[in-house]
Design a protein around this motif. Sequence first.
Motif, PDB file in Angstrom:
ATOM      1  N   PHE A  22      32.726  39.122  43.016  1.00 25.34           N
ATOM      2  CA  PHE A  22      33.381  38.592  44.203  1.00 25.34           C
ATOM      3  C   PHE A  22      32.906  39.399  45.409  1.00 25.34           C
ATOM      4  O   PHE A  22      33.355  40.525  45.630  1.00 25.34           O
ATOM      5  N   ASP A  23      31.972  38.832  46.157  1.00 21.45           N
ATOM      6  CA  ASP A  23      31.405  39.484  47.333  1.00 21.45           C
ATOM      7  C   ASP A  23      32.459  39.543  48.439  1.00 21.45           C
ATOM      8  O   ASP A  23      33.004  38.509  48.830  1.00 21.45           O
ATOM      9  N   LEU A  44      42.399  45.683  40.166  1.00 22.50           N
ATOM     10  CA  LEU A  44      41.377  45.490  41.192  1.00 22.50           C
ATOM     11  C   LEU A  44      40.088  46.223  40.845  1.00 22.50           C
ATOM     12  O   LEU A  44      39.001  45.778  41.216  1.00 22.50           O
ATOM     13  N   ASN A  45      40.186  47.329  40.115  1.00 27.67           N
ATOM     14  CA  ASN A  45      38.993  48.089  39.720  1.00 27.67           C
ATOM     15  C   ASN A  45      38.087  47.303  38.782  1.00 27.67           C
ATOM     16  O   ASN A  45      36.899  47.594  38.697  1.00 27.67           O
ATOM     17  N   ASP A  49      46.087  40.480  37.825  1.00 31.60           N
ATOM     18  CA  ASP A  49      47.486  40.688  37.483  1.00 31.60           C
ATOM     19  C   ASP A  49      47.546  41.423  36.150  1.00 31.60           C
ATOM     20  O   ASP A  49      47.020  40.920  35.156  1.00 31.60           O
ATOM     21  N   PRO A  50      48.167  42.601  36.131  1.00 31.50           N
ATOM     22  CA  PRO A  50      48.189  43.365  34.875  1.00 31.50           C
ATOM     23  C   PRO A  50      49.060  42.759  33.787  1.00 31.50           C
ATOM     24  O   PRO A  50      48.883  43.077  32.620  1.00 31.50           O
ATOM     25  N   LEU A  54      47.260  45.504  50.022  1.00 31.38           N
ATOM     26  CA  LEU A  54      46.269  45.279  51.082  1.00 31.38           C
ATOM     27  C   LEU A  54      45.354  46.482  51.232  1.00 31.38           C
ATOM     28  O   LEU A  54      44.124  46.335  51.360  1.00 31.38           O
ATOM     29  N   LYS A  55      45.897  47.679  51.176  1.00 30.54           N
ATOM     30  CA  LYS A  55      45.075  48.899  51.256  1.00 30.54           C
ATOM     31  C   LYS A  55      44.089  48.955  50.086  1.00 30.54           C
ATOM     32  O   LYS A  55      42.920  49.290  50.264  1.00 30.54           O
ATOM     33  N   GLN A  56      44.564  48.643  48.905  1.00 34.47           N
ATOM     34  CA  GLN A  56      43.695  48.691  47.732  1.00 34.47           C
ATOM     35  C   GLN A  56      42.586  47.645  47.811  1.00 34.47           C
ATOM     36  O   GLN A  56      41.445  47.915  47.450  1.00 34.47           O
ATOM     37  N   VAL A  57      42.919  46.464  48.288  1.00 34.91           N
ATOM     38  CA  VAL A  57      41.928  45.394  48.408  1.00 34.91           C
ATOM     39  C   VAL A  57      40.865  45.770  49.432  1.00 34.91           C
ATOM     40  O   VAL A  57      39.670  45.580  49.209  1.00 34.91           O
ATOM     41  N   ALA A  58      41.319  46.326  50.553  1.00 34.66           N
ATOM     42  CA  ALA A  58      40.373  46.708  51.617  1.00 34.66           C
ATOM     43  C   ALA A  58      39.453  47.807  51.119  1.00 34.66           C
ATOM     44  O   ALA A  58      38.306  47.866  51.430  1.00 34.66           O
TER      45      ALA A  58
END
Length: 93
Positions: free
Chosen positions: A69-70, A63-64, A44-45, A89-93
């Motif tokens: 976290f595997d 996220l970068n 969370d920024p 969701l796109k960024q996490v994937a």
Amino acid sequence: MQRSLIVGFGRAGKELHLRCLRKALACTDNMGKNLFDQHVGVVDPISNQSRIEDPDIQFFTSLNEVSGFDPASTVVHICTPPHLHAETLKQVA
């Protein structure tokens, strides 16, 4: 062992998801404790990590930055505002 990564640490992330994770860990027997890692990642920024005094929470501002976290053993909790869910969701994937 499953690790949890909470993306978004507003009301849903902090008061619902984290609270439920802590309850699940507290309610499991010895065998169940091997299913959940007590260490939780939070992305969370704008979360104020200085107000949280929990050595089992690791904070990331994006996220970068996430490490340790595997993807094969991490459950991601998307707790961003609803209009950001698809992009998150796109960024996490």
